[in-house]
Design an enzyme around this catalytic site. Structure first.
Site, PDB file in Angstrom:
ATOM      1  N   GLU B  74       0.813  -1.214   0.000  1.00 28.67           N
ATOM      2  CA  GLU B  74       0.000   0.000   0.000  1.00 28.67           C
ATOM      3  C   GLU B  74       0.851   1.270   0.000  1.00 28.67           C
ATOM      4  O   GLU B  74       0.505   2.254  -0.662  1.00 28.67           O
ATOM      5  CB  GLU B  74      -0.972   0.003   1.186  1.00 28.67           C
ATOM      6  CG  GLU B  74      -2.148  -0.946   1.026  1.00 28.67           C
ATOM      7  CD  GLU B  74      -1.829  -2.393   1.323  1.00 28.67           C
ATOM      8  OE1 GLU B  74      -0.687  -2.674   1.781  1.00 28.67           O
ATOM      9  OE2 GLU B  74      -2.694  -3.257   1.109  1.00 28.67           O
ATOM     10  N   HIS B 143     -11.617  -4.535   8.373  1.00 30.69           N
ATOM     11  CA  HIS B 143     -12.040  -4.371   6.977  1.00 30.69           C
ATOM     12  C   HIS B 143     -13.383  -3.640   6.870  1.00 30.69           C
ATOM     13  O   HIS B 143     -14.081  -3.773   5.877  1.00 30.69           O
ATOM     14  CB  HIS B 143     -12.175  -5.738   6.294  1.00 30.69           C
ATOM     15  CG  HIS B 143     -10.884  -6.410   5.972  1.00 30.69           C
ATOM     16  ND1 HIS B 143     -10.051  -6.922   6.937  1.00 30.69           N
ATOM     17  CD2 HIS B 143     -10.269  -6.664   4.791  1.00 30.69           C
ATOM     18  CE1 HIS B 143      -8.993  -7.473   6.351  1.00 30.69           C
ATOM     19  NE2 HIS B 143      -9.104  -7.328   5.059  1.00 30.69           N
TER      20      HIS B 143
END
Lengths: 360, 341
Positions: B74, B143
């Site tokens: 990321e 999440h």
């Protein structure tokens, strides 16, 4: 010449193997010193884990399990590396690495509760040296360096081992964790289970490095690439890595393996990114088939033994599911209670309110 | 979740019903056909089509150089997007789950948001970071979060949070055209919602709120999935004789203060509702903005905020739901506001 350097580095990372696909010993000198009973125990664990994986998948489909990441194909990688550990060693697993933590002492029913999101699934029993499976890719790798540092500081003869997949090897945390452990001579082992795909992205597309093992070079630690479908090879390299770790030398182990199933049971369809030919190619390398053959040739395994394990696994799973079902459902009051050692006043009031509601 | 109650701000001729996810894909594809500098990058966005299928089919049309399937990195995905943006490309990152913004935070906060300022106005970072957020899908604590207040706090970043397919399409075009870094939140529960969306490309400027429903008794300022819950609540409250106005800011930064202030001056009552944790949530910013504005003198009831409880998102579906405001909570807040309880 840069190219030459890379070639020289890469030539050091040939895949280590003891048992070939046909169950024949191809590296006699490297045979680990394991008794017949130990060899049988390893097979027992692999068969057991395969059955459990199949049951877990169908339980998930029935809605009786929650989050689950299938493990079939990776049994040698998981169980072989785990079998080389001592009880007091610490494991920092990724989300797929549930077999190692169960074989390390987490009761099976708690693994099922973890999958269901029940808080008791995360309550690791005293004396079981594991962290709960990590969900964020690579976060466990830097933590492993810290666990290893702690072990060193306390003069324990134990190691920290952490697991991730090939995808995890692209995270910054991967390099930072290895570098940290190397710099402080911490007793750490970093296992990358290269199962060929980070969800859908093939390992060749994730890095220009020919092996993941060679990434150890930059961190100045040992690196080895091993046939992750060969349980004897997995055991052997981990045993060596453990000795080195206790000597202040961490190791990166790249286990070359394959996951037969989907990434997780949450809607992944591997046919979108994998061919049937590739699946078939890897199934020929199956860790159970080759080790079974090896044991049968030594007269250490037969159908009867296999069936015993299958029956035992099925019975244990049934019992564990029952135990999970029998565990009291989690209540709002439980969640308040487990979060604080000493409750603040406002939560004390909430707790009483919830208990009152729940008693009705 | 049908959004038939939503007043689409577009009156284009050729429309057809498509999903939010398809609208995002259409906006991306149209921009990529139009401008060779636009490209997308992210995890599993190739043949897999992204974790939520938004980019499905795009690698077949645009090829692997413009649909960059990335390693799980990321920080590198975001940093590389910034680097390419500085040299004139227009990258659109797909960050697989908005929770992973933690790993990209240095690049976003200390780099993307600051570069133009620190380079004396000499550089632009025309990047967009699209990312699915929110709870309701059983994806648990790591999440499912709504962390938009973090990025909204940082000067230099624009923050978009669309609630409908047609808004998403027009806002994404504006975001890609914007020379600044834009964080574009897509609520997971909205991906499958459908509505009529014009086929041709169009822009909805960043910083323009949309009045999703007009009313006179109480204003509800809602974002993302809460817009739909507020509209459902409004329909039911109408039966009780309470006439609700629903405003969707659509972009948190820049925030269309005028539309909100004007509405509150009209109704005299306001409820701010978002899915993010209430403590430190962006609703506090909106509520404060109202209190500091000329609308303050028009208030007949305290400004009320609804947000999630300050807890990790539970995996258990019942608890997950209990954590965030539901239609009944919104209805009750509106009644309390109108009846000054």
């Amino acid at each position: 010449m840069a190219t030459k350097t890379i070639e020289q580095v890469e030539s050091h990372f040939e895949m280590f193997q003891i048992l070939n696909e046909n169950g024949e010993v191809v590296n006699k000198d490297a045979m680990p010193d394991l008794s017949d009973e130990q060899l049988q125990e390893i097979m027992h664990r692999m068969v057991y884990t395969r059955i459990w994986d199949q049951r877990a998948i169908s339980l998930n489909r029935q809605g009786r399990l929650g989050f689950y990441a299938p493990v079939a194909g990776q049994e040698a990688s998981m169980i072989g590396s785990h079998y080389a550990l001592e009880k007091e060693d610490w494991i920092l697993p990724g989300y797929r690495d549930v077999p190692q933590v169960v074989w390390h002492g987490l009761p099976l029913y708690q693994a099922f509760l973890y999958s269901r999101g029940h808080f008791h699934g995360g309550q690791i029993p005293e004396g079981v040296n594991i962290l709960p499976p990590q969900i964020i890719i690579g976060a466990q790798i830097v933590q492993a360096a810290g666990v290893a540092l702690g072990l060193k500081r306390r003069h324990k003869d134990n190691v920290a081992i952490t697991y991730t997949g090939d995808g995890g090897a692209s995270q910054g945390d991967f390099y930072e964790g290895m570098n940290f452990a190397g710099a402080y001579e911490a007793p750490a082992i970093f296992v990358v289970q290269n199962n060929q795909f980070a969800i859908s992205v093939p390992v060749e597309e994730q890095s220009a490095a020919k092996t993941i093992a060679q990434k150890a070079v930059a961190a100045g630690i040992h690196g080895v690439q091993v046939d992750g479908m060969d349980i004897l090879a997995m055991y052997s390299v981990t045993e060596t890595a453990r000795k080195n770790a206790l000597n202040g030398e961490p190791t990166l182990i790249e286990s070359v393996c394959y996951r037969y199933g989907p990434h997780t049971m949450a809607g992944d369809d591997p046919t979108r990114y994998r061919t049937e030919e590739l699946d078939n190619e890897w199934e020929k390398k199956d860790p159970l088939i080759r080790f079974r053959k090896f044991l049968e040739d030594k007269d250490l395994w037969n159908e009867e033994k296999e069936n015993e394990v299958v029956d035992q696994a099925k019975a244990d799973i049934k019992e564990a599911i029952k135990q999970a079902d029998d565990t009291p459902k989690q209540k709002a009051s439980d969640l308040i209670e487990i979060m604080y050692e000493k409750l603040p006043q406002n939560l004390q009031e909430q707790l009483e309110e919830y208990r009152e509601k729940e008693s009705k | 979740m049908q959004s038939s109650a939503v007043n689409s701000s577009n009156n284009k001729e050729t429309t057809r019903s498509i999903t939010f996810a398809e609208a995002v894909r259409e906006a991306l594809s149209q921009e990529m056909r139009e401008d060779q500098d636009v490209f997308i990058l992210g995890e599993d966005i190739g043949v897999y089509g992204g974790a939520f299928g938004v980019t499905r089919g795009m690698i077949e049309e645009f090829g692997p150089e413009r649909v960059r399937n990335t390693p799980i990195s990321e920080a590198a995905i975001t940093g590389a997007a910034i680097g390419s943006a500085l040299t004139g490309m227009k990258p659109v990152v797909e960050l697989q789950f908005s929770d992973f913004i933690t790993i990209a935070m240095d690049q976003l906060v200390n780099q993307a948001a600051k570069l133009r300022y620190m380079y004396g106005g000499k550089g632009n970072v025309p990047m967009v970071l699209r990312t699915p957020s929110g709870s309701g899908t059983g994806a648990a604590a790591q999440h499912s979060q709504s962390l938009e207040a973090w990025v909204a706090h940082v000067p230099g970043l624009k923050v978009v949070q669309p609630s409908t397919a047609s808004d998403a399409k027009g806002l994404l075009k504006a975001a890609i055209a914007d020379p600044n870094p834009v964080i574009f939140y897509e609520h997971k529960l909205l991906y499958k919602t459908q509505e009529h969306v014009p086929e041709e490309a169009y822009t909805i400027p960043l910083g323009e709120a949309d009045v999703k429903r007009e009313g006179t008794d109480v204003t509800i300022v809602a974002t993302a999935v809460m817009v739909h819950k507020a509209l459902e609540a409004a329909e039911k409250l109408a039966e009780e004789g309470i006439d609700v106005e629903v405003i969707d800011p659509r972009t948190l930064v820049p925030l269309d203060e005028k539309t909100i202030v004007d509405s509150v001056k009209k109704t005299g009552r306001v409820i701010v509702v978002h899915e993010a944790v209430k403590r430190g949530g962006y609703g506090g910013e909106i509520a404060s903005m109202i209190a500091e504005s000329e609308a303050f003198d028009y208030l007949d009831a305290p400004v009320r905020r609804l947000g999630a409880l300050p807890i990790p998102v539970p995996y258990n579906p019942a608890l997950e739901k209990a954590m965030v405001p539901q239609m009944d909570d919104i209805m009750q807040a509106a009644r309390d506001s109108v009846h000054r309880r």
